[in-house]
Design a protein around this motif. Structure first.
Motif, mmCIF file in Angstrom:
data_model
loop_
_atom_site.group_PDB
_atom_site.id
_atom_site.type_symbol
_atom_site.label_atom_id
_atom_site.label_comp_id
_atom_site.label_asym_id
_atom_site.label_seq_id
_atom_site.Cartn_x
_atom_site.Cartn_y
_atom_site.Cartn_z
ATOM 1 N N PHE A 152 9.550 -6.753 -3.314
ATOM 2 C CA PHE A 152 9.119 -6.004 -2.131
ATOM 3 C C PHE A 152 7.808 -6.497 -1.514
ATOM 4 O O PHE A 152 7.480 -6.126 -0.386
ATOM 5 N N GLY A 153 7.060 -7.308 -2.242
ATOM 6 C CA GLY A 153 5.682 -7.593 -1.861
ATOM 7 C C GLY A 153 5.468 -8.219 -0.509
ATOM 8 O O GLY A 153 4.385 -8.095 0.065
ATOM 9 N N TYR A 154 6.483 -8.895 0.028
ATOM 10 C CA TYR A 154 6.287 -9.594 1.296
ATOM 11 C C TYR A 154 6.774 -8.790 2.500
ATOM 12 O O TYR A 154 6.673 -9.253 3.631
ATOM 13 N N LEU A 178 10.494 1.725 5.299
ATOM 14 C CA LEU A 178 10.398 0.862 6.475
ATOM 15 C C LEU A 178 9.645 -0.417 6.127
ATOM 16 O O LEU A 178 8.496 -0.383 5.680
ATOM 17 N N GLY A 179 10.315 -1.540 6.329
ATOM 18 C CA GLY A 179 9.687 -2.820 6.056
ATOM 19 C C GLY A 179 8.873 -3.313 7.229
ATOM 20 O O GLY A 179 9.004 -2.827 8.360
ATOM 21 N N GLN A 180 8.051 -4.296 6.985
ATOM 22 C CA GLN A 180 7.228 -4.858 8.053
ATOM 23 C C GLN A 180 8.064 -5.588 9.095
ATOM 24 O O GLN A 180 7.600 -5.831 10.211
ATOM 25 N N ASP A 181 9.303 -5.929 8.726
ATOM 26 C CA ASP A 181 10.194 -6.572 9.689
ATOM 27 C C ASP A 181 10.970 -5.557 10.520
ATOM 28 O O ASP A 181 11.834 -5.929 11.326
ATOM 29 N N GLY A 182 10.674 -4.257 10.314
ATOM 30 C CA GLY A 182 11.335 -3.212 11.083
ATOM 31 C C GLY A 182 12.635 -2.720 10.478
ATOM 32 O O GLY A 182 13.239 -1.769 10.985
ATOM 33 N N ARG A 183 13.076 -3.335 9.398
ATOM 34 C CA ARG A 183 14.312 -2.909 8.744
ATOM 35 C C ARG A 183 14.006 -1.920 7.626
ATOM 36 O O ARG A 183 12.935 -1.967 7.024
ATOM 37 N N ARG A 184 14.989 -1.062 7.368
ATOM 38 C CA ARG A 184 14.817 -0.059 6.321
ATOM 39 C C ARG A 184 15.472 -0.516 5.020
ATOM 40 O O ARG A 184 16.530 -1.142 5.030
ATOM 41 N N LEU A 185 14.821 -0.180 3.942
ATOM 42 C CA LEU A 185 15.342 -0.513 2.621
ATOM 43 C C LEU A 185 16.517 0.411 2.318
ATOM 44 O O LEU A 185 16.381 1.633 2.349
#
Length: 351
Positions: A152-154, A178-185
């Motif tokens: 998950f770190g990146y 919510l990831g930094q790329d806008g996608r949800r886990l």
């Protein structure tokens, strides 16, 4: 001759591969290009860990937080209200109540910026990484840290806390959805298996012989019962799922129905194939004449011999019902015999 026999064998990786599509093949699933049926070093190492019963890792999603209040409550729970240190994806250690409040405020502020989240959407996914009792707790924490960085770190913020108040050393890992790329886990079953293998790999890098095999690899076909069900049983309360299962079995027995379910036949066939696959490779290893191969072949055969019977929950309930009926019948027979002996003694005294 030996090469021809080996070429006819199906790949040993069948016994541990999951039926789900995975993002990438692990090294122990990747065949030798020159001889696809040969045991590669990675395959052999995994097979040795399996038959020697290396400890199995547990990676489990325990829930999702759906609101800010729920999230803050969960962070307070895993840190024991600030008594335990929490470590973030940046390596920062949050200590004490002040650290907890800072962490809660930071995640609350970020949640307010997530204006595209659905009302029932999750803010975080809560995960437990655990090992059996006796495992070095420091290694478990270091492995969990490495796992979190790799997984998950990146892209996702996260925080983890180690708990040592249980016999099983474990780490609570909370990951922002919510990831930094806008996608949800949104992890699937296949992702969980990848996570298990990754965590086990980190443990092995640190000297702990850990494995992450599916149940069927070890001959187990029944899923573990849910925590709520187990808690009810411990309180001597019959869970609804147990009551319904027993009623179904009773109806079958009283109606004289013994038909196997189609899915039960598939389970049995798959287990037969897995166990035969083990034995085929044991035979092939023994043909090599090498002492090391002969020892592994013996371990494999013993492993298969010790596998549990292929029983579904329905089979177990039927067996328990049969044993209960036999026990009651024996008790009734013993009671009749006692009554007869008493009658005989009374008759003898009256003569």
């Amino acid at each position: 001759m030996q090469g021809d026999l080996l070429a006819e064998l199906p790949a040993i990786s069948y016994v541990w591969e999951t039926p789900n599509r995975r993002p990438r093949r692990a090294e122990w699933d990747t065949p030798d290009p020159a001889n696809p049926r040969r045991l590669t070093p990675a395959m052999r190492a995994k097979l040795e860990r399996i038959v020697s019963r290396a400890p199995e890792v547990m990676v489990k999603i325990t829930g999702r937080t759906k609101g800010v209040a729920h999230l803050k409550s969960h962070l307070a729970y895993i840190t024991r209200n600030g008594e335990l240190d929490a470590e973030t994806e940046q390596g920062a250690v949050m200590t004490g109540r002040s650290g907890l409040k800072d962490l809660q405020q930071r995640w609350e502020d970020d949640a307010d910026l997530d204006n595209k989240r659905r009302r029932d959407g999750s803010l975080s996914i809560n995960i437990i990484l655990s090992m059996p009792a006796g495992t070095d707790a420091v290694v478990v924490k270091d492995s969990a840290r490495a796992f979190a960085i790799e997984t998950f770190g990146y892209n996702h913020d996260y925080v983890f806390v180690q708990h040592l108040d249980d016999k099983h050393p474990h780490v609570h890992l909370t990951v922002r959805s919510l990831g930094q790329d806008g996608r949800r886990l949104n992890p699937r079953k296949a992702d969980l298996q990848v996570w298990r293998e990754r965590f086990a790999g980190e443990l092995r890098l640190r000297g702990i012989a850990a494995e992450a095999t599916p149940r069927r690899t070890r001959g187990r076909i029944r899923k573990a019962d849910r925590g709520a069900v187990m808690a009810l049983r411990e309180r001597k309360i019959t869970p609804e799922v147990d009551r319904l299962a027993r009623e179904e079995v009773l109806r079958e027995v009283r109606g004289g129905k013994t038909t196997e379910r189609a899915w039960e036949n598939r389970i049995r066939s798959r287990q037969d194939a897995i166990r035969q696959r083990y034995l085929d490779y044991a035979a092939e290893l023994q043909r090599s004449g090498a002492a090391r191969d002969d020892a592994l072949a013996g371990q494999i055969r013993q492993f298969v011999k010790d596998m549990p019977a292929v029983e579904t929950r329905r089979h177990v309930l039927k067996r328990e019902l049969s044993e209960l009926a036999d026990s009651r019948r024996r008790s009734a027979e013993q009671s009749v015999n006692v009554d007869r002996r008493d009658d005989t003694r009374r008759d003898e005294r009256s003569k």
